[in-house]
Design an enzyme around this catalytic site. Structure first.
Site, PDB file in Angstrom:
ATOM      1  N   LYS A  19      45.472  49.751  38.208  1.00  0.00           N
ATOM      2  CA  LYS A  19      45.218  51.190  38.122  1.00  0.00           C
ATOM      3  C   LYS A  19      43.941  51.571  38.885  1.00  0.00           C
ATOM      4  O   LYS A  19      43.554  52.746  38.908  1.00  0.00           O
ATOM      5  CB  LYS A  19      45.065  51.617  36.661  1.00  0.00           C
ATOM      6  CG  LYS A  19      46.339  51.444  35.853  1.00  0.00           C
ATOM      7  CD  LYS A  19      47.358  52.520  36.222  1.00  0.00           C
ATOM      8  CE  LYS A  19      48.710  52.260  35.619  1.00  0.00           C
ATOM      9  NZ  LYS A  19      49.752  51.996  36.595  1.00  0.00           N
ATOM     10  N   SER A  20      43.282  50.599  39.492  1.00  0.00           N
ATOM     11  CA  SER A  20      42.006  50.893  40.153  1.00  0.00           C
ATOM     12  C   SER A  20      42.140  51.913  41.290  1.00  0.00           C
ATOM     13  O   SER A  20      41.288  52.804  41.409  1.00  0.00           O
ATOM     14  CB  SER A  20      41.352  49.602  40.665  1.00  0.00           C
ATOM     15  OG  SER A  20      40.932  48.837  39.563  1.00  0.00           O
ATOM     16  N   THR A  65      39.937  41.124  40.740  1.00  0.00           N
ATOM     17  CA  THR A  65      40.487  40.901  39.405  1.00  0.00           C
ATOM     18  C   THR A  65      41.127  39.527  39.340  1.00  0.00           C
ATOM     19  O   THR A  65      40.977  38.716  40.270  1.00  0.00           O
ATOM     20  CB  THR A  65      41.425  42.083  39.031  1.00  0.00           C
ATOM     21  OG1 THR A  65      41.862  41.922  37.696  1.00  0.00           O
ATOM     22  CG2 THR A  65      42.634  42.183  39.944  1.00  0.00           C
ATOM     23  N   LYS A  69      37.773  36.174  40.037  1.00  0.00           N
ATOM     24  CA  LYS A  69      36.402  36.613  39.752  1.00  0.00           C
ATOM     25  C   LYS A  69      35.371  35.485  39.926  1.00  0.00           C
ATOM     26  O   LYS A  69      34.255  35.728  40.383  1.00  0.00           O
ATOM     27  CB  LYS A  69      36.318  37.193  38.342  1.00  0.00           C
ATOM     28  CG  LYS A  69      37.046  38.533  38.190  1.00  0.00           C
ATOM     29  CD  LYS A  69      36.871  39.100  36.792  1.00  0.00           C
ATOM     30  CE  LYS A  69      37.702  40.371  36.625  1.00  0.00           C
ATOM     31  NZ  LYS A  69      37.561  40.961  35.288  1.00  0.00           N
ATOM     32  N   ASN A  90      33.185  40.953  39.627  1.00  0.00           N
ATOM     33  CA  ASN A  90      34.349  41.835  39.827  1.00  0.00           C
ATOM     34  C   ASN A  90      34.069  42.890  40.881  1.00  0.00           C
ATOM     35  O   ASN A  90      34.934  43.712  41.177  1.00  0.00           O
ATOM     36  CB  ASN A  90      34.794  42.492  38.507  1.00  0.00           C
ATOM     37  CG  ASN A  90      33.826  43.577  38.056  1.00  0.00           C
ATOM     38  OD1 ASN A  90      32.686  43.641  38.521  1.00  0.00           O
ATOM     39  ND2 ASN A  90      34.259  44.434  37.152  1.00  0.00           N
ATOM     40  N   ASP A 106      32.017  44.564  34.219  1.00  0.00           N
ATOM     41  CA  ASP A 106      32.858  44.593  33.010  1.00  0.00           C
ATOM     42  C   ASP A 106      32.021  44.858  31.756  1.00  0.00           C
ATOM     43  O   ASP A 106      32.436  45.608  30.863  1.00  0.00           O
ATOM     44  CB  ASP A 106      33.614  43.265  32.836  1.00  0.00           C
ATOM     45  CG  ASP A 106      34.857  43.186  33.716  1.00  0.00           C
ATOM     46  OD1 ASP A 106      35.336  44.241  34.181  1.00  0.00           O
ATOM     47  OD2 ASP A 106      35.346  42.064  33.942  1.00  0.00           O
ATOM     48  N   GLY A 131      38.372  35.138  22.480  1.00  0.00           N
ATOM     49  CA  GLY A 131      38.676  34.831  23.877  1.00  0.00           C
ATOM     50  C   GLY A 131      37.447  34.312  24.603  1.00  0.00           C
ATOM     51  O   GLY A 131      36.315  34.704  24.289  1.00  0.00           O
ATOM     52  N   ALA A 132      37.680  33.404  25.548  1.00  0.00           N
ATOM     53  CA  ALA A 132      36.566  32.823  26.305  1.00  0.00           C
ATOM     54  C   ALA A 132      36.944  32.690  27.775  1.00  0.00           C
ATOM     55  O   ALA A 132      36.454  31.808  28.472  1.00  0.00           O
ATOM     56  CB  ALA A 132      36.180  31.471  25.712  1.00  0.00           C
ATOM     57  N   ARG A 156      41.230  30.057  21.389  1.00  0.00           N
ATOM     58  CA  ARG A 156      42.325  29.111  21.136  1.00  0.00           C
ATOM     59  C   ARG A 156      41.906  27.694  21.538  1.00  0.00           C
ATOM     60  O   ARG A 156      42.140  26.741  20.827  1.00  0.00           O
ATOM     61  CB  ARG A 156      43.546  29.562  21.941  1.00  0.00           C
ATOM     62  CG  ARG A 156      44.736  28.656  21.827  1.00  0.00           C
ATOM     63  CD  ARG A 156      45.906  29.248  22.558  1.00  0.00           C
ATOM     64  NE  ARG A 156      45.667  29.388  24.000  1.00  0.00           N
ATOM     65  CZ  ARG A 156      46.541  29.854  24.866  1.00  0.00           C
ATOM     66  NH1 ARG A 156      47.720  30.280  24.435  1.00  0.00           N
ATOM     67  NH2 ARG A 156      46.266  29.949  26.157  1.00  0.00           N
ATOM     68  N   MET A 222      40.507  44.762  24.734  1.00  0.00           N
ATOM     69  CA  MET A 222      40.319  44.999  26.181  1.00  0.00           C
ATOM     70  C   MET A 222      41.643  45.282  26.886  1.00  0.00           C
ATOM     71  O   MET A 222      41.674  45.880  27.948  1.00  0.00           O
ATOM     72  CB  MET A 222      39.654  43.788  26.819  1.00  0.00           C
ATOM     73  CG  MET A 222      38.205  43.648  26.444  1.00  0.00           C
ATOM     74  SD  MET A 222      37.441  42.486  27.565  1.00  0.00           S
ATOM     75  CE  MET A 222      36.000  42.086  26.632  1.00  0.00           C
TER      76      MET A 222
HETATM   77  P1  NAP Z   1      41.833  34.729  31.372  1.00  0.00           P
HETATM   78  O1  NAP Z   1      40.619  34.310  32.105  1.00  0.00           O
HETATM   79  O2  NAP Z   1      43.159  34.203  31.802  1.00  0.00           O
HETATM   80  O3  NAP Z   1      41.600  34.288  29.829  1.00  0.00           O
HETATM   81  C1  NAP Z   1      42.614  34.479  28.890  1.00  0.00           C
HETATM   82  C2  NAP Z   1      42.046  34.322  27.468  1.00  0.00           C
HETATM   83  O4  NAP Z   1      43.085  34.637  26.551  1.00  0.00           O
HETATM   84  C3  NAP Z   1      41.591  32.900  27.149  1.00  0.00           C
HETATM   85  O5  NAP Z   1      40.538  32.973  26.225  1.00  0.00           O
HETATM   86  C4  NAP Z   1      42.862  32.316  26.508  1.00  0.00           C
HETATM   87  O6  NAP Z   1      42.602  31.239  25.633  1.00  0.00           O
HETATM   88  C5  NAP Z   1      43.323  33.504  25.703  1.00  0.00           C
HETATM   89  N1  NAP Z   1      44.736  33.476  25.369  1.00  0.00           N
HETATM   90  C6  NAP Z   1      45.796  33.604  26.227  1.00  0.00           C
HETATM   91  N2  NAP Z   1      46.953  33.546  25.548  1.00  0.00           N
HETATM   92  C7  NAP Z   1      46.629  33.379  24.228  1.00  0.00           C
HETATM   93  C8  NAP Z   1      47.397  33.266  23.036  1.00  0.00           C
HETATM   94  N3  NAP Z   1      48.726  33.322  23.043  1.00  0.00           N
HETATM   95  N4  NAP Z   1      46.716  33.129  21.857  1.00  0.00           N
HETATM   96  C9  NAP Z   1      45.367  33.122  21.833  1.00  0.00           C
HETATM   97  N5  NAP Z   1      44.582  33.206  22.933  1.00  0.00           N
HETATM   98  C10 NAP Z   1      45.228  33.335  24.116  1.00  0.00           C
HETATM   99  O7  NAP Z   1      41.985  36.309  31.315  1.00  0.00           O
HETATM  100  P2  NAP Z   1      40.785  37.362  31.313  1.00  0.00           P
HETATM  101  O8  NAP Z   1      40.364  37.697  32.693  1.00  0.00           O
HETATM  102  O9  NAP Z   1      39.742  36.871  30.383  1.00  0.00           O
HETATM  103  O10 NAP Z   1      41.506  38.675  30.736  1.00  0.00           O
HETATM  104  C11 NAP Z   1      41.804  38.789  29.350  1.00  0.00           C
HETATM  105  C12 NAP Z   1      42.397  40.168  29.099  1.00  0.00           C
HETATM  106  O11 NAP Z   1      41.399  41.158  29.253  1.00  0.00           O
HETATM  107  C13 NAP Z   1      43.540  40.534  30.059  1.00  0.00           C
HETATM  108  O12 NAP Z   1      44.587  41.136  29.316  1.00  0.00           O
HETATM  109  C14 NAP Z   1      42.902  41.550  30.986  1.00  0.00           C
HETATM  110  O13 NAP Z   1      43.851  42.502  31.467  1.00  0.00           O
HETATM  111  C15 NAP Z   1      41.897  42.215  30.054  1.00  0.00           C
HETATM  112  N6  NAP Z   1      40.773  42.831  30.774  1.00  0.00           N
HETATM  113  C16 NAP Z   1      40.595  44.172  30.617  1.00  0.00           C
HETATM  114  C17 NAP Z   1      39.551  44.788  31.264  1.00  0.00           C
HETATM  115  C18 NAP Z   1      39.359  46.265  31.090  1.00  0.00           C
HETATM  116  O14 NAP Z   1      38.617  46.852  31.872  1.00  0.00           O
HETATM  117  N7  NAP Z   1      39.952  46.874  30.090  1.00  0.00           N
HETATM  118  C19 NAP Z   1      38.674  44.066  32.092  1.00  0.00           C
HETATM  119  C20 NAP Z   1      38.879  42.697  32.216  1.00  0.00           C
HETATM  120  C21 NAP Z   1      39.939  42.092  31.553  1.00  0.00           C
HETATM  121  P3  NAP Z   1      42.543  29.715  26.211  1.00  0.00           P
HETATM  122  O15 NAP Z   1      41.169  29.548  26.798  1.00  0.00           O
HETATM  123  O16 NAP Z   1      42.771  28.870  25.020  1.00  0.00           O
HETATM  124  O17 NAP Z   1      43.627  29.604  27.251  1.00  0.00           O
END
Ligand code: NAP
Length: 283
Positions: A19-20, A65, A69, A90, A106, A131-132, A156, A222
């Protein structure tokens, strides 16, 4: 002769859903700035090439994104402390002297949405971040700066939470797994933030015990969606007084990137409303 517009873009893999471009076109209209903003797809191993071509074409700034990153952070010649701490960028700015400047907006986006748009104070509060991954890394420096009473990261894969927390030794950030929360000392959190990619409608919410959430507290997801996410449904059942998704954060992090590039912070209220309407339309 008409001057070409200053060029900005977002890249990721995939990028079609982003959506950016919609948001930055709104910012341009709100501030009267003539810019062009595109979405550029990148192959998984093609990020550097996209950056190289975009710069060669005169591009001035790039939002980055998933999953690039960390690569963007490593590619930058100069990194802000918040990007350095997060290990993720980002926002890239291509300066006239050829320097690439890396930042992470962020955290500002999350804090502004929580504090300004939703009136949630973070200082002195007990915060649980679920989340990490990249998003969690990006926002942690800003959360630490708010001086919460306690900041716990649960994931997790617990080792990722522990190693992320270890980047902030002075702030006493704690990392753990979901089992530790269930077995824990009954600690209760005022604010719970979902930074996982789990839990879009239909999936189950991360397994945080309801007893860990203070009734009347605030929940922030998020993820943004037209329907309440399973995490937001969970938090309402747990008695949250505020349960909001990340659409506001998305707009606010973009506004901070726009400010870095253009020197003017765009107003966001109307843009957030427009984005919500756009999401409902399925745009
Ligand atoms: P990422 O680097 O792929 O990390 C994913 C995270 O989710 C990890 O902590 C992972 O745990 C966990 N996870 C995935 N599936 C899971 C499950 N079924 N049960 C429990 N934990 C689970 O992704 P990211 O960049 O951090 O993004 C995370 C979310 O934030 C995305 O949906 C993204 O769209 C959103 N986001 C939103 C904004 C905004 O501006 N609103 C900005 C940035 C990101 P593990 O480490 O155990 O795999």
């Amino acid at each position: 002769m008409k001057q070409p517009l200053d060029r900005y873009a977002v890249t990721g893999h995939p990028i079609g859903h982003s959506k950016s471009p919609y948001i930055h076109r709104w910012f341009a209209a709100e501030t009267g700035q003539g810019i062009r903003y595109d979405a550029i797809p990148s192959a998984r191993d093609g990020f550097e090439e996209v950056v190289r071509r975009f710069r060669a074409d005169g591009g001035l700034g790039l939002n980055v994104t998933l999953p690039f990153k960390e690569e963007a952070c490593a590619l930058a010649d100069v990194r802000t402390p918040r990007a350095e701490l997060a290990g993720a960028a980002n926002t890239l700015s291509f300066l006239p002297d050829g320097t690439v400047h890396g930042d992470n907006t962020d955290g500002v986006g999350l804090i502004r949405d929580l504090r300004i748009n939703h009136g949630v104070a973070l200082a002195g509060r007990r915060i649980l971040m679920i989340g990490a991954g990249g998003a969690a890394r990006g926002v942690l420096p800003a959360l630490v700066d708010e001086r919460p009473r306690r900041l716990t990261v649960v994931n997790r894969s617990p080792e990722r939470a522990v190693s992320l927390a270890a980047r902030f030794p002075a702030a006493g950030v704690v990392g753990c797994g979901f089992g530790d929360l269930r077995r824990g000392d009954g600690e209760v959190f005022d604010i719970v933030i979902n930074a996982t990619s789990a839990g879009l409608s239909g999936e189950s919410a991360p397994p945080v015990p309801i007893s860990a959430f203070r009734p009347g507290g605030a929940a922030y997801d998020m993820v943004y969606a037209t329907e309440p996410t399973s995490f937001l449904l969970w938090s309402r059942a747990a008695g949250a007084s505020l349960a909001v998704d990340g659409a506001g954060m998305l707009v606010e992090q973009g506004a901070e990137s726009f400010r870095l590039w253009r020197g003017v912070r765009p107003p966001t209220r109307r843009v957030i409303a427009a984005l919500r309407a756009e999401l409902v339309r399925g745009g």
